[in-house]
Scaffold this active site. Structure first.
Site, PDB file in Angstrom:
ATOM      1  CB  CYS A  33       1.283  10.329  13.643  1.00 51.74           C
ATOM      2  SG  CYS A  33      -0.186   9.367  14.266  1.00 51.74           S
ATOM      3  CG  HIS A  56       1.126  15.369  10.635  1.00 50.76           C
ATOM      4  ND1 HIS A  56       0.802  14.241  11.373  1.00 50.76           N
ATOM      5  CD2 HIS A  56       1.338  16.516  11.444  1.00 50.76           C
ATOM      6  CE1 HIS A  56       0.657  14.618  12.986  1.00 50.76           C
ATOM      7  NE2 HIS A  56       1.447  15.944  12.677  1.00 50.76           N
TER       8      HIS A  56
END
Ligand SMILES: *[C@@H]1O[C@H](CO)[C@@H](O)[C@H](O)[C@H]1NC(C)=O
Ligand SMILES: *[C@@H]1O[C@H](CO)[C@@H](O)[C@H](O)[C@H]1NC(C)=O
Ligand SMILES: *[C@@H]1O[C@H](CO)[C@@H](O)[C@H](O)[C@H]1NC(C)=O
Ligand SMILES: *[C@@H]1O[C@H](CO)[C@@H](O)[C@H](O)[C@H]1NC(C)=O
Length: 504
Positions: A75, A129
């Site tokens: 990610c 995030h």
């Protein structure tokens, strides 16, 4: 071009019409969607009944990038790279804890650029995030208003729910799912955009990041019905590739730690004998598919709202996943590998004035760093300079290329012949550099020097997959003499890197 049409003259001069941007993301979304079926060499066995009607509909009015690659298959590094249009070796974001502004440089992001150009920029869900308001997760400087985090994200992220759960209607009411909250917030935002958003005088950039299909696979029970267990198939290749070096493997501890999985005491090693039972594999795949259908339904809601507000014609819609996911292929789970399955993602760019007729299918390899210059060119007719070798002090530049020429030529224009990804191992002392060309995937696991530069005299292992014969990547050909010349050529290209890639 079409965007900067002067629509109005006033005492103050010319007022330009600029399109809005609806920037949609999904987490851990692999290339398994029906609209990717047409791509030649589709290496994945599609679930026969995989249901994503809204994304299919969007794809029918989009440029569809069938070979889109992230720059690192996890990610934070992937998102930091795409959102700044710089690769992990420039952002220096290789893991979950770093923040590009402190590790790489104070780089301008996509939403920040639009904000600087007079757009109202709104962000919600998971964009940079994790879905928290912490600065390194939300990047406040990118947004005109405080970043929206889903109030129930923490509740539903908890491991106490296990790796997957079909949430009952009653529980959906008592504890709404985070993606539900994000979609509601996004619809509300679309309903209250400034009046000039329709005409392009007060444009917006709205970024909506859905959490699913990230673990835990928590989804409304209604999604379940689309996937009877009897319809779920097992992966074709439950074994590690022949000749795969150990460094290519990822143990997926995060996945195996969920209590329902941990209780099964399956091995995290490759080609182990005690693997997850087939019955469980099917249940997990069903939960993942259900989560994808859930995200699809929410995307559908946002597109319907866009239509209802009369904004569709003047809005660029992009949709992409931050990286893929292994659902038992190679016996692997999760991402964090250099395989095709982890690096390749769905990617759509839709803008009615150019993509409304039919989908534009593009099979050339494109990279997520290409998104930023594409959006600036499409929306504002401005191009970004290519970053210099050392761009730490350069706030605005790109390590990608605008996709617009490729879209306008329906995939026929000259284009870079390879997409580059990377993944570190052994506490970042080894970097796996990987390159996808039309025919091959070539990966070299290289020792890193103290300053972070790769030491190409110390290549620890290599992989070469021939996608024309072996789209599932089951045979590492690197030791086969037949591929000797190809391997040397590919290594030379990988070593030269993205900056010197040829156009073909
Ligand atoms: C980063 O750049 C922005 C402008 O893009 C500026 O406002 C901000 O103060 C800078 N931050 C640091 C830490 O230099
Ligand atoms: C994994 O198992 C398969 C099937 O038995 C075998 O062909 C392959 O070589 C093995 N891979 C590795 C890396 O040991
Ligand atoms: C979009 O443009 C087309 C063609 O100009 C028009 O027929 C349609 O009504 C427009 N849709 C909206 C929602 O404005
Ligand atoms: C749809 O595309 C055609 C051809 O590209 C273009 O002429 C037309 O204006 C577009 N319609 C809308 C609503 O943008």
């Amino acid at each position: 071009m079409w965007s900067n049409i002067c629509v109005l003259f006033s005492l103050f001069g010319c007022i330009y019409s600029r399109p809005n941007v609806l920037f949609l993301m999904a987490d851990d979304l692999r290339v398994q969607l029906a609209f990717n079926q047409d791509a030649p060499q589709q290496p994945f066995v599609l679930h026969p009944g995989m249901l994503t009607p809204h994304l299919d509909q969007l794809a029918s009015q989009s440029a569809v990038f069938h070979r889109a690659y992230v720059q690192q298959s996890v990610c934070n590094p992937s998102r930091a790279s795409a959102l700044t249009s710089r690769r992990p070796d420039t952002t220096k974001v290789y893991g979950s804890d770093s923040y590009f502004r402190t590790s790489g440089g104070n780089f301008t992001t996509i939403p920040q650029y639009f904000k600087d150009n007079g757009y109202l920029t709104l962000g919600m869900g998971k964009i940079f995030h994790s879905d928290t308001s912490e600065v390194k997760h939300s990047d406040p400087i990118s947004w005109s208003e405080p970043f929206y985090t889903a109030p129930n994200h923490k509740y539903w992220k908890s491991r106490k729910h296990g790796s997957h759960k079909a949430v009952s209607r009653i529980e959906q009411l008592s504890h709404p799912l985070p993606d539900r909250q994000v979609a509601d917030k996004a619809r509300e935002a679309l309903r209250s955009m400034p009046e000039g958003a329709q005409s392009g005088q007060s444009p917006f950039f709205l970024a909506v990041g859905f959490h699913k299909p990230h673990l835990p696979w928590i989804y409304p029970v209604q999604m379940h019905q689309h996937y009877p267990l009897s319809s779920i198939s097992l992966p074709n290749n439950c074994f590690a590739p022949v000749g795969m070096p150990a460094v290519a493997w990822h143990k997926a501890d995060g996945f195996y730690r969920y209590s329902d999985i941990a209780n099964l005491e399956a091995s995290t090693d490759y080609n182990a004998t005690n693997v997850l039972p087939a019955r469980i594999v099917k249940k997990l795949r069903r939960a993942y598919y259900s989560s994808v259908t859930y995200v699809d339904s929410l995307v559908g809601e946002l597109l319907a709202e866009l239509d209802a507000q009369g904004l569709r014609n003047n809005t660029i819609v992009t949709f992409w996943g931050d990286h893929g996911w292994h659902l038992g292929e190679h016996g692997a789970w999760s991402k964090q590998t250099n395989f095709e399955m982890a690096n390749r993602v769905p990617m759509l760019v839709s803008y009615p004035p150019i993509t409304n007729q039919t989908s534009i299918n593009i099979n050339k390899p494109v990279e997520m760093v290409d998104l930023f210059p594409t959006l600036t060119e499409m929306a504002l007719s401005s191009s970004l300079d290519t970053c210099p070798e050392n761009s730490r002090e350069t706030q605005l530049c790109s390590e990608g290329q605008s996709l617009l020429p490729l879209i306008l030529s329906r995939g026929e224009s000259l284009w870079k012949e390879a997409a580059f990804s990377q993944f570190p191992r052994s506490k970042n002392t080894i970097m796996g550099y990987s390159m996808k060309t039309h025919e091959y995937r070539y990966t070299a696991w290289v020792q890193r020097r103290k300053n972070g530069q790769p030491n190409w005299n110390k290549v620890k292992a290599e992989e070469l997959y021939d996608h024309t014969r072996d789209p599932e990547e089951n045979f590492n050909r690197v030791a086969e003499s037949y591929y000797g010349k190809t391997r040397r050529q590919l290594q030379r290209k990988l070593r030269r890197g993205w900056r010197y890639v040829e156009s073909v």
